[in-house]
Motif scaffolding. Structure first.
Motif, short mmCIF file in Angstrom:
data_model
loop_
_atom_site.label_atom_id
_atom_site.label_comp_id
_atom_site.label_asym_id
_atom_site.label_seq_id
_atom_site.Cartn_x
_atom_site.Cartn_y
_atom_site.Cartn_z
N ASN A 1 -8.66 -10.78 -0.36
CA ASN A 1 -8.22 -12.08 -0.85
C ASN A 1 -8.99 -13.21 -0.15
OD1 ASN A 1 -6.20 -13.96 -2.17
ND2 ASN A 1 -5.76 -14.39 -0.03
N GLU A 2 -9.24 -13.04 1.14
CA GLU A 2 -9.92 -14.07 1.93
C GLU A 2 -11.37 -14.25 1.49
OE1 GLU A 2 -9.52 -14.94 6.57
OE2 GLU A 2 -10.76 -13.19 6.17
N ALA B 1 -14.91 -7.21 -8.94
CA ALA B 1 -14.35 -6.03 -9.61
C ALA B 1 -13.93 -6.35 -11.04
CB ALA B 1 -13.15 -5.50 -8.83
N GLY B 2 -14.22 -7.59 -11.49
CA GLY B 2 -13.90 -7.97 -12.86
C GLY B 2 -12.48 -8.43 -13.06
N ALA B 3 -11.72 -8.60 -11.97
CA ALA B 3 -10.33 -9.06 -12.08
C ALA B 3 -10.29 -10.57 -12.13
CB ALA B 3 -9.52 -8.54 -10.89
N ARG B 4 -9.27 -11.09 -12.80
CA ARG B 4 -9.11 -12.55 -12.88
C ARG B 4 -8.37 -13.11 -11.67
NH1 ARG B 4 -6.43 -13.58 -18.62
NH2 ARG B 4 -5.11 -11.88 -17.86
N THR B 5 -7.52 -12.30 -11.05
CA THR B 5 -6.79 -12.72 -9.85
C THR B 5 -6.76 -11.56 -8.87
OG1 THR B 5 -4.63 -11.95 -10.66
CG2 THR B 5 -5.29 -14.20 -11.25
N GLU C 1 -4.28 -8.96 -10.01
CA GLU C 1 -4.79 -8.02 -11.01
C GLU C 1 -5.71 -6.99 -10.37
OE1 GLU C 1 -6.51 -9.65 -14.48
OE2 GLU C 1 -4.67 -10.58 -15.18
N TYR C 2 -6.49 -7.42 -9.38
CA TYR C 2 -7.35 -6.47 -8.66
C TYR C 2 -6.49 -5.40 -7.99
CZ TYR C 2 -9.85 -4.51 -4.71
OH TYR C 2 -10.36 -3.63 -3.80
N GLU C 3 -5.41 -5.82 -7.34
CA GLU C 3 -4.53 -4.88 -6.66
C GLU C 3 -3.91 -3.91 -7.66
OE1 GLU C 3 -1.92 -2.89 -4.00
OE2 GLU C 3 -3.92 -3.75 -3.92
N ARG C 4 -3.58 -4.40 -8.84
CA ARG C 4 -3.02 -3.52 -9.87
C ARG C 4 -4.05 -2.48 -10.31
NH1 ARG C 4 -0.83 -5.80 -15.58
NH2 ARG C 4 -2.98 -6.57 -15.64
N GLN C 5 -5.30 -2.89 -10.41
CA GLN C 5 -6.36 -1.96 -10.82
C GLN C 5 -6.53 -0.83 -9.82
OE1 GLN C 5 -9.99 -4.17 -11.42
NE2 GLN C 5 -9.12 -5.46 -13.04
N VAL C 6 -6.59 -1.17 -8.53
CA VAL C 6 -6.91 -0.14 -7.54
C VAL C 6 -5.68 0.69 -7.14
CG1 VAL C 6 -8.85 -1.46 -6.63
CG2 VAL C 6 -6.59 -1.74 -5.59
N LEU D 1 2.23 -4.98 -12.30
CA LEU D 1 1.79 -6.29 -11.82
C LEU D 1 2.81 -6.86 -10.83
CD1 LEU D 1 -0.32 -8.51 -11.95
CD2 LEU D 1 0.93 -9.49 -13.92
N ALA D 2 4.10 -6.60 -11.07
CA ALA D 2 5.14 -7.09 -10.16
C ALA D 2 4.97 -6.46 -8.77
CB ALA D 2 6.52 -6.78 -10.72
N ASP D 3 4.73 -5.15 -8.74
CA ASP D 3 4.53 -4.48 -7.45
C ASP D 3 3.23 -4.93 -6.78
OD1 ASP D 3 6.88 -3.04 -7.56
OD2 ASP D 3 5.96 -1.30 -8.53
N SER D 4 2.22 -5.21 -7.59
CA SER D 4 0.95 -5.69 -7.04
C SER D 4 1.12 -7.06 -6.38
CB SER D 4 -0.10 -5.77 -8.15
OG SER D 4 -0.34 -4.50 -8.72
N ARG D 5 1.85 -7.93 -7.03
CA ARG D 5 2.12 -9.25 -6.45
C ARG D 5 2.88 -9.11 -5.14
NH1 ARG D 5 3.90 -11.80 -12.25
NH2 ARG D 5 1.81 -12.49 -12.94
N LYS D 6 3.82 -8.18 -5.10
CA LYS D 6 4.58 -7.93 -3.88
C LYS D 6 3.66 -7.47 -2.76
CE LYS D 6 8.75 -5.41 -2.46
NZ LYS D 6 9.79 -4.45 -2.93
N SER D 7 2.70 -6.61 -3.08
CA SER D 7 1.75 -6.12 -2.07
C SER D 7 0.87 -7.24 -1.54
CB SER D 7 0.88 -5.01 -2.67
OG SER D 7 1.65 -3.89 -3.03
N VAL D 8 0.41 -8.11 -2.44
CA VAL D 8 -0.43 -9.23 -2.03
C VAL D 8 0.35 -10.20 -1.14
CG1 VAL D 8 -1.73 -11.24 -2.85
CG2 VAL D 8 -1.97 -9.05 -4.03
N LYS D 9 1.58 -10.48 -1.54
CA LYS D 9 2.42 -11.38 -0.75
C LYS D 9 2.66 -10.80 0.65
CE LYS D 9 5.68 -13.46 -2.94
NZ LYS D 9 6.97 -13.76 -3.65
N ARG D 10 2.90 -9.50 0.71
CA ARG D 10 3.11 -8.83 2.00
C ARG D 10 1.86 -8.92 2.87
NH1 ARG D 10 3.08 -3.45 0.53
NH2 ARG D 10 5.16 -3.72 -0.32
N ALA D 11 0.69 -8.69 2.27
CA ALA D 11 -0.56 -8.74 3.02
C ALA D 11 -0.82 -10.12 3.60
CB ALA D 11 -1.72 -8.32 2.11
#
Length: 535
Positions: free
Chosen positions: A90-91, A98-102, A105-110, A115-125
Motif C-alpha cells: 500500500n505504501e 498488478a492491474g488492480a484499481r485499489t 482489489e489487489y488483496e482480493r486478487q492475491v 472484497l469485504a474480507d480484503s478491506r478488513k485485511s488492508v485496514k488491519r495492515a
C-alpha cells in the motif's frame, strides 16, 4: 553507454555525480536482496508442502499436540508478516502494477477472499504499521492472534480512543497485557468495557445503531421451520439463560443432543406463554440475568447526577413557572430516563455474569425492575459481605401501578402487564419506596427505548407525555417538535410537523397519552442485579 547522470536538475553542482556503473551495482544489490527473500519464502512453502503430504496422519499423542500448537504459532507469525507486506504494498503503490484499481482489489486478487474480507485485511495492515506497533511485535512473536488485532482495529477508528491508547495508566500497555492472557472472545469484552469506560456516549450511540439490526426470521420449510436472526447482548442473554434453564440437565437415557433439547425448550416456553397463568403483582415469570455493578460506578455516577438535578432545579426556580400541556393539563410528576452517559466517563462499566459490558442506558433499564444485593469482595476474590436482596418496586406498588396504568403507557402501545415492567424514577440508594406518581408501566421494548433515547416522562392531570432532550414529543401518531407553549419544563422549541412513525408507533390509543469522588478501601464492591425480563 557510461554517460554520467545528474538526478538533481535544480542544483547539479551541489550533488555528487553518480555513474551508470554505480547505479547498476546498487540496483543489482537491491534485486539480489529481493530475490533472496522470495527464494527463502519459496523454500518455506516447499517445506510446508512436504509436511502436508501424509505427515499429520502419522502423528499421535504429545507429538501431534505439539505439532498443532506450532502450526498455530506459525499461522500468527505468517499473519504478522503478511500484514507487514500488505502495508508495504500500500505504501509503495506497487499494487497498481498488478492491474488492480485499489489496494483492496489487489488483496482480493492475491488472497482469493471476498472484497469485504480484503478491506478488513488492508485496514488491519495499516493499523499494525501506523497505530499498533507493539501489537505487531506480539503478533510476530505468536503471543496474540489476528483476531485480537481486529478487535482493536475497530476501536482506533475513533480519534479520542486512539489518543486514549497513549494513557500510561489505562491505555495500550494494559490492553496489550490483557490480549496476551485472554482469547479473542474474552479480549473483545475487555476492549468493549474499556471503550464504554472512556467513551460512554459513543458506546450508547453504537448500541442504538446495533439494536436496529435485531431481527428474527421464522420460515416454514417443506418439513419444518427454520429460525435465524440476530439479538443484541441483553436480549441474547435473556434468551440463552431462559432456554438453558428450561432445558436443564438431560435425564438418563435421553438420546437428544443439546441442540435438540434447546429446540424443545423454546417450544415449551412458547406453550407456557400461550397458557399465561401469571397473577398480577407477583411479577411476570420472567427470565433472570445477573449484572455486576462496581460500587464506585453507582456511587460516583449517581452523585454527579444528583448535582446536575439540583442545578437544573435551581435554574427552574429562577425562571418562569412550568407551562401546562395544552391538552393534558399541569405536570404532576417528572420521571427521567436515568443518568447522562457522560457522567460514567472513566468508570468501569457494569457487566453480565459472562463479562459482557453494558452501556449505561442498559444498566439503568435493568435497575428499574430488579432485585439489588450487595456483594463485597477482597482483591483475592474472598466474599467479605453479602447483603440481602431487595426490590426497588414493592409488590404492593406494582399492583397499584397495574391497576392505574393497565397497559404500557407509551403512546400507541397496548401491551399489558404480563409483558411490561415498572419504570422507576427514584435513585436506587433511596430504597425505591417512592410515591406512585414516580412509577409508570412500560413494556420491555419501550422501557429500553425510553432509556436508550433519554426520554423524560411527564405525568399530567389528564395523561402522560413523553419528550426527549432533542425537542421531540412522542405521540400515538409519531413524533413532533415541541412548541414553546406546550413544553412542561418551560424551554423553547420551534413547532414542526409530526414525524410519522418515529419510535415505531402507529396511530392508536391517543386518548390516554400525549396528543398531536469518594475514597474506597482496598476491596472491590459490587451490586448484583437479578433482573426479571418478561418473555
Amino acid at each position: 553507454m557510461s554517460a554520467a547522470l545528474d538526478l538533481d536538475l535544480c542544483d547539479a553542482a551541489a550533488r555528487p555525480v553518480i555513474g551508470g556503473a554505480e547505479i547498476t551495482a546498487l540496483a543489482g544489490a537491491t534485486s539480489s536482496r529481493e530475490a533472496g527473500a522470495v527464494r527463502e519464502l519459496t523454500s518455506i512453502i516447499d517445506g510446508i508442502d512436504a509436511l502436508a503430504r501424509g505427515t499429520v496422519d502419522s502423528l499421535a499423542g504429545e507429538e501431534l499436540l505439539e505439532f498443532s500448537s506450532l502450526l498455530a504459532k506459525a499461522e500468527t507469525k505468517i499473519g504478522a508478516l503478511r500484514a507487514d507486506a500488505l502495508a508495504r504494498v500500500n505504501e509503495t503503490g506497487d499494487w497498481q502494477n498488478a492491474g488492480a484499481r485499489t489496494v483492496d482489489e489487489y488483496e482480493r486478487q492475491v488472497s482469493k477472499t471476498s472484497l469485504a474480507d480484503s478491506r478488513k485485511s488492508v485496514k488491519r495492515a495499516k493499523a499494525l504499521k501506523n497505530d499498533l506497533p507493539t501489537f505487531k511485535e506480539d503478533l510476530s512473536d505468536g503471543e496474540i492472534s489476528v483476531a485480537h488485532v481486529d478487535v482493536l482495529t475497530k476501536v482506533i477508528q475513533s480519534p479520542a480512543l486512539k489518543e486514549q491508547l497513549l494513557d500510561p495508566d489505562d491505555g495500550e500497555a494494559q490492553l496489550r497485557e490483557a490480549a496476551q492472557t485472554m482469547d479473542a472472545g474474552q479480549f473483545e469484552k475487555r476492549v468493549k468495557a474499556w471503550v464504554i469506560k472512556h467513551a460512554p456516549k459513543r458506546s450508547e450511540r453504537m448500541a442504538r445503531e446495533k439494536s436496529k439490526e435485531e431481527r428474527l426470521s421464522i420460515v416454514e420449510d417443506s418439513d419444518g421451520w427454520i429460525i435465524s436472526g440476530y439479538l443484541d447482548p441483553i436480549n441474547g442473554k435473556i434468551v440463552d439463560s431462559t432456554l438453558t434453564k428450561v432445558m436443564g440437565v438431560p435425564s438418563l437415557g435421553d438420546p437428544r443432543g443439546p441442540l435438540s433439547r434447546r429446540a424443545a425448550a423454546l417450544a415449551e416456553i412458547c406453550d407456557r406463554a400461550a397458557q399465561d397463568s401469571d397473577e398480577a403483582g407477583k411479577g411476570n415469570g420472567g427470565a433472570h440475568i445477573t449484572v455486576q455493578v462496581p460500587l464506585e460506578t453507582l456511587v460516583t455516577a449517581e452523585a454527579a447526577a444528583k448535582l446536575e438535578e439540583e442545578a437544573a432545579a435551581a435554574e427552574r426556580e429562577q425562571g418562569a413557572a412550568p407551562v401546562e400541556h395544552p391538552v393534558l393539563g399541569p405536570v404532576l410528576a417528572e420521571i427521567r430516563a436515568g443518568i447522562d452517559p457522560d457522567l460514567f466517563t472513566g468508570l468501569e462499566p457494569a457487566t453480565l455474569d459472562d463479562g459482557t459490558p453494558l452501556v449505561p442506558s442498559d444498566l439503568m433499564t435493568l435497575l428499574c425492575d430488579s432485585r439489588i444485593s450487595k456483594q463485597i469482595f477482597s482483591r483475592d476474590g474472598v466474599i467479605l459481605d453479602h447483603g440481602q436482596a431487595h426490590r426497588l418496586c414493592t409488590p404492593q406498588q406494582r399492583r397499584a401501578v397495574i391497576a392505574r396504568d393497565r397497559t404500557c403507557r407509551f403512546p400507541g402501545c397496548h401491551h399489558t402487564y404480563q409483558s411490561s415492567q415498572v419504570h422507576h424514577a427514584v435513585h436506587w440508594k433511596n430504597g425505591g419506596n417512592s410515591d406512585i406518581d414516580n412509577l409508570v408501566m412500560l413494556c420491555w421494548h419501550h422501557h429500553r427505548f425510553v432509556h436508550r433515547n433519554d426520554i423524560t416522562i411527564f405525568r399530567h392531570r389528564d395523561g402522560w407525555s413523553f419528550r426527549d432532550g432533542n425537542g421531540w414529543e412522542y405521540t400515538a401518531h409519531g413524533r413532533r417538535r415541541i412548541a414553546p407553549s406546550s413544553d412542561p419544563s418551560g424551554s423553547s422549541g420551534a413547532s414542526a410537523p409530526s414525524d410519522q412513525g418515529a419510535g415505531g408507533q402507529g396511530a392508536a390509543n391517543s386518548d390516554r397519552s400525549s396528543v398531536p469522588t469518594a475514597d474506597f478501601p482496598p476491596t472491590e464492591s459490587f451490586f448484583n442485579t437479578d433482573a426479571e425480563i418478561p418473555f
